[in-house]
Design an enzyme around this catalytic site. Sequence first.
Site: not given
Ligand code: S3P
Length: 436
Positions: A322, A394
């Site tokens: 992120d 973001r």
């Molecule tokens: C998250 C995992 C990430 C991240 C998201 C929150 C989570 O996504 O980008 O903001 O809380 O497990 P991805 O699993 O799609 O990479």
Amino acid sequence: MSLAVASSDRLVTGVQRVRGTVRVPGDKSVSHRAALFNALGDGVARITNFSSGADCGSTLKCLQQLGVNLRHDRDWVELQGRGLRGLQEPDDVLDCGNSGTTMRLLSGILAGAGLFAVLSGDASLRRRPMARVAEPLRHAGALINGREGGSLPPLAIGPSQPLKATEHRPEVASAQVKSALLLAGLYADGVTRVVERAATRDHTERLLRAMGATVRTEATTVSVEPVERLECVDVEVPGDFSSAAFWLVLGVLHPNAEVRIQNVGLNPTRTGLLTILERMGASVQVDNARDVAGEPVADLVATSSRLRGTQVGGDLVPLAIDEISLVALLGLFAEGETVVSDAAELRGKESDRLAVVADGLSALGGDITATNDGWRIRASRLERGRAESQADHRMAMLFALAGAVGGGAEIGGADSVAISYPSFWADLERLTSDRA
Ligand code: S3P
């Protein structure tokens, strides 16, 4: 300084200095999990410093529709667990809003819990890839369907036979996918394994263990045993590293800056940006390190720094998933070239972040080109311009920083910051005010 323009536009002017102390909202990932998992527990849980972001509000609303009794005020939530098999069938579509975490984690839970439910969300969420959870859940025996064969929301999940113990090898390194599969695994007829391509955030594993589940991690393989019951636990949510990241970057980029961010979660599966900042020569100090409810927490101090270009790719990407967009901005202020690769996942976030970052920063005078899986970035002088966030929280915050350290920016879709950081504009104002 930032001035409000149209309801969803914001004008940020270049600032003279950055000074002060800030506390960011509670971690979004931990807040979602604390609410969702405790809903499946026995007992009562109090969650403090719960994220004020709209995404976690979406999770709470879905839980209420599933029959969970809860009280929510400012930054705390108190909820009564319903037990692993106690959720009620909702009488309407569950609205996950903008939140991929809500949709994907709930898919795993509902696949196991044996209820009929339909999950949908806003226009951005309805474009996001869901086959990554639907396919492996089906493989374990779940009934789950959706648009385009289960690739896109809305998703419909139906009561199924008990799930089978399965070994999953997801093609993408994703904590949301891993978490959905582990949650479904709580209801399976044996041990469920998830073999990841690279390590991703491990908040699910930590919290499930604290609630009494048997979760084992060996390198990038995580396994979970089925359970009869989970115990509710109180959770004190650490400050969100992903929100703190904006102030870290503002602090190192501005030539007259010192900013302290208090109470930031430093779980090592989240802090890839600290590694990147260190490689670029940034000055970030970690103070007052401590442990809060099983998660490392500290205060961070960022000061004006001279940066050098770097290369970011491989296993570092999921650890900064992120925050990677911020590397594009850092690269514009670093000596030489900065190259980000292996980040094609950014195309499937709240917006196509590879495109939105390149378009927005180019519109502000940045020398940045999107590639298939990242960007090439060279030192640039930023000018005043307009950057479109495409309603991605973001992206709006990233362009705000670009405006503040450059020649100003008009930001489209600025209200979206409420998804993870409702007080972002007020905090920016305070940290950059001449009177601070
Ligand atoms: C998250 C995992 C990430 C991240 C998201 C929150 C989570 O996504 O980008 O903001 O809380 O497990 P991805 O699993 O799609 O990479």
